[in-house]
Write an enzyme that holds these catalytic residues in place. Sequence first.
Site, mmCIF file in Angstrom:
data_model
loop_
_atom_site.group_PDB
_atom_site.id
_atom_site.type_symbol
_atom_site.label_atom_id
_atom_site.label_comp_id
_atom_site.label_asym_id
_atom_site.label_seq_id
_atom_site.Cartn_x
_atom_site.Cartn_y
_atom_site.Cartn_z
ATOM 1 N N THR A 56 0.868 -1.173 0.000
ATOM 2 C CA THR A 56 0.000 0.000 0.000
ATOM 3 C C THR A 56 0.909 1.228 0.000
ATOM 4 O O THR A 56 1.533 1.532 1.019
ATOM 5 C CB THR A 56 -0.920 0.004 1.237
ATOM 6 O OG1 THR A 56 -1.661 -1.217 1.250
ATOM 7 C CG2 THR A 56 -1.870 1.182 1.196
ATOM 8 N N PRO A 57 1.018 1.920 -1.142
ATOM 9 C CA PRO A 57 1.982 3.023 -1.287
ATOM 10 C C PRO A 57 1.525 4.320 -0.614
ATOM 11 O O PRO A 57 1.215 5.316 -1.261
ATOM 12 C CB PRO A 57 2.088 3.182 -2.801
ATOM 13 C CG PRO A 57 0.736 2.788 -3.295
ATOM 14 C CD PRO A 57 0.291 1.673 -2.378
ATOM 15 N N CYS A 58 1.511 4.307 0.725
ATOM 16 C CA CYS A 58 1.028 5.464 1.470
ATOM 17 C C CYS A 58 1.904 6.697 1.253
ATOM 18 O O CYS A 58 1.451 7.816 1.505
ATOM 19 C CB CYS A 58 0.910 5.136 2.949
ATOM 20 S SG CYS A 58 2.425 4.518 3.684
ATOM 21 N N HIS A 59 3.106 6.525 0.740
ATOM 22 C CA HIS A 59 3.959 7.687 0.452
ATOM 23 C C HIS A 59 3.378 8.548 -0.661
ATOM 24 O O HIS A 59 3.759 9.695 -0.818
ATOM 25 C CB HIS A 59 5.378 7.234 0.106
ATOM 26 C CG HIS A 59 5.472 6.436 -1.155
ATOM 27 N ND1 HIS A 59 5.118 5.100 -1.221
ATOM 28 C CD2 HIS A 59 5.862 6.786 -2.396
ATOM 29 C CE1 HIS A 59 5.302 4.668 -2.456
ATOM 30 N NE2 HIS A 59 5.749 5.668 -3.198
#
Length: 143
Positions: A56-59
């Site tokens: 999950t690419p929360c960045h």
Amino acid sequence: MGTFSEKVFAVVRRVPRGKVTTYGQVARMIGSPRSARYVGYALRANPEPGADEGCTPCHRVVFKDGGLCKGFVFGGPDEQRAMLEEEGVAFVDATHVDLEACLWDGRCEDGAESGPNGGAGVAEGEPLTPPPDFDWKRELGED
């Protein structure tokens, strides 16, 4: 994780490389337009951060002004910036993403089988949206 968090993760997983979204945009897509802060809380508990398949690419989630999260959980704003730059995200200054160039329009590129709300599939090129029965007038106090 709760249902809210799972919805947040489902939307964030669809943000393509080189694009960003905002906490508020994610909140609107899952049908909770006043919950941007809670999107941030959910992402703090992200069990699979990163840019790899299945993560999950929360960045890729930033503030509404394009600002990076000062307390980016997985290494601070410098790490968030480095991860975004590696993906080709443009910046207007040291701490703000160029939203005009890099804001995700919410359109699916993968022809996913199910939407973030557990509903029917989202066709390729279609934007992610709140559930079909979502009452915007009620939610925004316009009744």
